[in-house]
Scaffold this motif. Structure first.
Motif, PDB file in Angstrom:
ATOM      1  N   MET A  43       0.802  -1.225   0.000  1.00  0.00           N
ATOM      2  CA  MET A  43       0.000   0.000   0.000  1.00  0.00           C
ATOM      3  C   MET A  43       0.836   1.277   0.000  1.00  0.00           C
ATOM      4  O   MET A  43       1.747   1.426   0.824  1.00  0.00           O
ATOM      5  CB  MET A  43      -0.891   0.023   1.244  1.00  0.00           C
ATOM      6  N   VAL A  45       0.042   5.135   0.639  1.00  0.00           N
ATOM      7  CA  VAL A  45      -0.943   6.130   1.063  1.00  0.00           C
ATOM      8  C   VAL A  45      -0.594   7.426   0.333  1.00  0.00           C
ATOM      9  O   VAL A  45       0.573   7.832   0.289  1.00  0.00           O
ATOM     10  CB  VAL A  45      -0.913   6.335   2.586  1.00  0.00           C
ATOM     11  N   ALA A  82       6.165   2.428  -0.749  1.00  0.00           N
ATOM     12  CA  ALA A  82       6.122   3.819  -1.235  1.00  0.00           C
ATOM     13  C   ALA A  82       6.286   3.903  -2.748  1.00  0.00           C
ATOM     14  O   ALA A  82       6.490   4.988  -3.285  1.00  0.00           O
ATOM     15  CB  ALA A  82       7.210   4.629  -0.545  1.00  0.00           C
ATOM     16  N   HIS A  83       6.163   2.773  -3.450  1.00  0.00           N
ATOM     17  CA  HIS A  83       6.520   2.786  -4.877  1.00  0.00           C
ATOM     18  C   HIS A  83       5.345   2.671  -5.822  1.00  0.00           C
ATOM     19  O   HIS A  83       5.520   2.427  -7.013  1.00  0.00           O
ATOM     20  CB  HIS A  83       7.525   1.649  -5.133  1.00  0.00           C
ATOM     21  N   ALA A  89       1.479  10.492   0.656  1.00  0.00           N
ATOM     22  CA  ALA A  89       1.074  11.214   1.865  1.00  0.00           C
ATOM     23  C   ALA A  89       2.278  11.334   2.796  1.00  0.00           C
ATOM     24  O   ALA A  89       3.242  10.565   2.700  1.00  0.00           O
ATOM     25  CB  ALA A  89      -0.046  10.457   2.570  1.00  0.00           C
ATOM     26  N   GLY A 118       8.890   2.693   7.319  1.00  0.00           N
ATOM     27  CA  GLY A 118      10.027   3.623   7.310  1.00  0.00           C
ATOM     28  C   GLY A 118      11.381   2.967   7.169  1.00  0.00           C
ATOM     29  O   GLY A 118      12.409   3.567   7.460  1.00  0.00           O
ATOM     30  N   TYR A 119      11.364   1.745   6.646  1.00  0.00           N
ATOM     31  CA  TYR A 119      12.618   0.994   6.510  1.00  0.00           C
ATOM     32  C   TYR A 119      12.770   0.456   5.088  1.00  0.00           C
ATOM     33  O   TYR A 119      11.771   0.254   4.388  1.00  0.00           O
ATOM     34  CB  TYR A 119      12.642  -0.215   7.461  1.00  0.00           C
TER      35      TYR A 119
HETATM   36  C1  LIG Z   1      11.928   1.513   0.649  1.00  0.00           C
HETATM   37  C2  LIG Z   1      11.206   0.243   0.365  1.00  0.00           C
HETATM   38  O1  LIG Z   1      12.081  -0.819   0.448  1.00  0.00           O
HETATM   39  C3  LIG Z   1      10.114  -0.027   1.391  1.00  0.00           C
HETATM   40  N1  LIG Z   1       9.244  -1.116   0.939  1.00  0.00           N
HETATM   41  C4  LIG Z   1       9.252   1.224   1.535  1.00  0.00           C
HETATM   42  O2  LIG Z   1       8.396   1.499   0.717  1.00  0.00           O
HETATM   43  N2  LIG Z   1       9.534   1.968   2.630  1.00  0.00           N
HETATM   44  C5  LIG Z   1       8.772   3.177   2.857  1.00  0.00           C
HETATM   45  C6  LIG Z   1       7.559   2.909   3.724  1.00  0.00           C
HETATM   46  O3  LIG Z   1       7.841   1.946   4.717  1.00  0.00           O
HETATM   47  C7  LIG Z   1       7.365   4.238   4.410  1.00  0.00           C
HETATM   48  N3  LIG Z   1       6.482   5.185   3.744  1.00  0.00           N
HETATM   49  C8  LIG Z   1       6.701   6.521   3.725  1.00  0.00           C
HETATM   50  N4  LIG Z   1       5.667   7.175   3.181  1.00  0.00           N
HETATM   51  C9  LIG Z   1       4.767   6.226   2.834  1.00  0.00           C
HETATM   52  C10 LIG Z   1       3.482   6.287   2.229  1.00  0.00           C
HETATM   53  N5  LIG Z   1       2.914   7.466   1.868  1.00  0.00           N
HETATM   54  N6  LIG Z   1       2.817   5.128   2.004  1.00  0.00           N
HETATM   55  C11 LIG Z   1       3.383   3.953   2.346  1.00  0.00           C
HETATM   56  N7  LIG Z   1       4.608   3.824   2.931  1.00  0.00           N
HETATM   57  C12 LIG Z   1       5.285   4.962   3.177  1.00  0.00           C
HETATM   58  O4  LIG Z   1       8.667   4.827   4.502  1.00  0.00           O
HETATM   59  C13 LIG Z   1       9.587   4.149   3.674  1.00  0.00           C
HETATM   60  C14 LIG Z   1      10.351   5.138   2.839  1.00  0.00           C
HETATM   61  O5  LIG Z   1       9.468   5.805   1.980  1.00  0.00           O
END
Ligand SMILES: C[C@@H](O)[C@H](N)C(=O)N[C@H]1[C@@H](O)[C@H](n2cnc3c(N)ncnc32)O[C@@H]1CO
Length: 147
Positions: A43, A45, A82-83, A89, A118-119
């Motif tokens: 997900m 956001v 986050a991809h 958000a 956040g990891y």
């Molecule tokens: C990096 C990759 O390997 C890992 N899988 C990763 O995505 N890490 C993300 C999410 O855990 C979280 N995060 C920050 N903003 C958001 C958002 N708007 N929605 C969801 N997650 C978020 O913060 C990390 C850095 O964006």
């Protein structure tokens, strides 16, 4: 909110480095996790969700329940990812949305794990490959346009 739903034999993750300055505090136990026979829900956001996070939580839980019943999954993996969007958000709002989704799915009787927020994380996923095994959903609060 953008969701990628993968019906899987298993999903396992292992936390690597911080991807945010202040990631979600986690216990040693949360540094790795695995669920078998699971509906993995990746997900993102989105900014638009900030206008009505509670509505987005309700809509996301409804969509996840709907897919889970179609694929007969009793376990859900909530995975911050986050991809799936270029309009994310803010992290503090995103984390709250994901925590609420986890909480509501548990109230609905699912076994739920949520990957730490956040990891950078290593993960392994085994997609089942049946026709409903790979689905995506886009959720927007009322009054927002789908971008
Ligand atoms: C990096 C990759 O390997 C890992 N899988 C990763 O995505 N890490 C993300 C999410 O855990 C979280 N995060 C920050 N903003 C958001 C958002 N708007 N929605 C969801 N997650 C978020 O913060 C990390 C850095 O964006």
């Amino acid at each position: 909110m953008r969701m990628l739903l993968i019906h899987s034999d298993y999903l396992e993750y292992e936390v690597r480095d911080k991807a945010l300055k202040n990631p979600e505090p986690i216990s040693d136990e949360q540094k790795r996790g695995r669920l078998e026979e699971v509906l993995a829900v990746f997900m993102s956001v989105e900014k638009a969700d900030e206008s009505n996070p509670d509505e987005v939580v309700e809509k996301a839980v409804k969509e996840i329940k709907d897919v889970a019943s179609q694929v007969k999954a009793e376990r859900i993996f909530v995975y911050p990812f986050a991809h799936l969007s270029s309009e994310l958000a803010k992290p503090d709002i995103a984390l709250k949305v994901l925590q609420k989704i986890e909480e509501k799915l548990k109230e609905e009787g699912f076994e739920v794990k949520r990957a730490p927020f956040g990891y950078y994380k290593a993960f392994k996923l085994s997609c089942k490959g049946h026709p409903l095994a790979e689905l995506s959903r886009t959720i927007v609060p009322s009054g927002e346009a789908v971008s």
